[in-house]
Design an enzyme around this catalytic site. Sequence first.
Site, short mmCIF file in Angstrom:
data_model
loop_
_atom_site.label_atom_id
_atom_site.label_comp_id
_atom_site.label_asym_id
_atom_site.label_seq_id
_atom_site.Cartn_x
_atom_site.Cartn_y
_atom_site.Cartn_z
N HIS A 165 0.77 -1.41 -0.17
CA HIS A 165 0.02 0.16 0.01
C HIS A 165 0.90 1.07 0.00
O HIS A 165 0.40 2.30 0.05
CB HIS A 165 -0.97 -0.43 0.91
CG HIS A 165 -2.65 0.19 0.76
ND1 HIS A 165 -2.50 1.55 -0.16
CD2 HIS A 165 -3.52 -0.03 1.69
CE1 HIS A 165 -4.12 1.66 -0.40
NE2 HIS A 165 -4.57 0.83 0.51
N ASP B 37 -2.86 1.99 -5.36
CA ASP B 37 -4.58 1.73 -4.47
C ASP B 37 -4.90 1.56 -5.01
O ASP B 37 -4.77 0.44 -5.48
CB ASP B 37 -4.42 3.51 -4.85
CG ASP B 37 -3.46 4.45 -4.03
OD1 ASP B 37 -2.95 4.63 -2.83
OD2 ASP B 37 -2.41 5.11 -4.50
#
Length: 264
Positions: A235, A239
Amino acid sequence: MQEKAAPINEQAVKQEPVQSSKPKAVPSISTVPGDVELPVTPIRQAIAANMLRSKHEIPHAWTMMEVDVTNLVTRRNQLKDQFKAKEGFNLTFFAFFVKAVAQALKEFPEMNSMWAGDKIVQKKAINVSIAVATDDALFVPVIKDADEKTIKGIAKEIHELASKVRQGTLKQSDMEGGTFTVNNTGSFGSVQSMGIINYPQAAILQVESIVKRPVIVNGMIAARDMVNLCLSLDHRVLDGLVCGRFLQRIKQILEGIDEQTSVY
């Protein structure tokens, strides 16, 4: 589901272990008669170090997409006997998935990236790592420039790399340069799993088992071949938006396979 290109969520690439200023405490585990103590092999130590580094440094997130691969199954089954007779190795389902992933990576280069502290590096080469397990170890050989290869070419490399692992002839160079990992968890019947990212890559895709089940098609119930694609992502680098579009593209490619699809 296909050639033994690996079901295990751990990826054994040789990485330096995470450094710490404090010595790690060895857990005290009591034993009783009948317990078996197994020595930790260098390969298992490398797996443990890389998995620890991945989980320690990478903020993992997960997403999954369901894909109707009925036409893929039909096409592969149409071709497999003639292909085996002509080429001398199996036309696996996994080869179709790796090809679809390589094509999607070319269209979504963000997925082919690595975190480098003060920058994100998008790798030019699309080198797909595949996990290959033996009874007591796990190796992650690499299909280099997978986007430039046909389904037949990818199937051949899967066969050759798996053979090297079984024969003990795999070289370190065969495991270097991977930019994205595709894991064949479905070969043992798994339908959903969350893989640990193969450090320093930014994502790993688990291809689960193809399962025939009832699905609503055009308002009617039909038996379809369905598969779950499970994506673990870094992350820091990725995304949900780009990952969702990436999985949608793989789904589109796989569901677009038909009786005209060539493997050459």
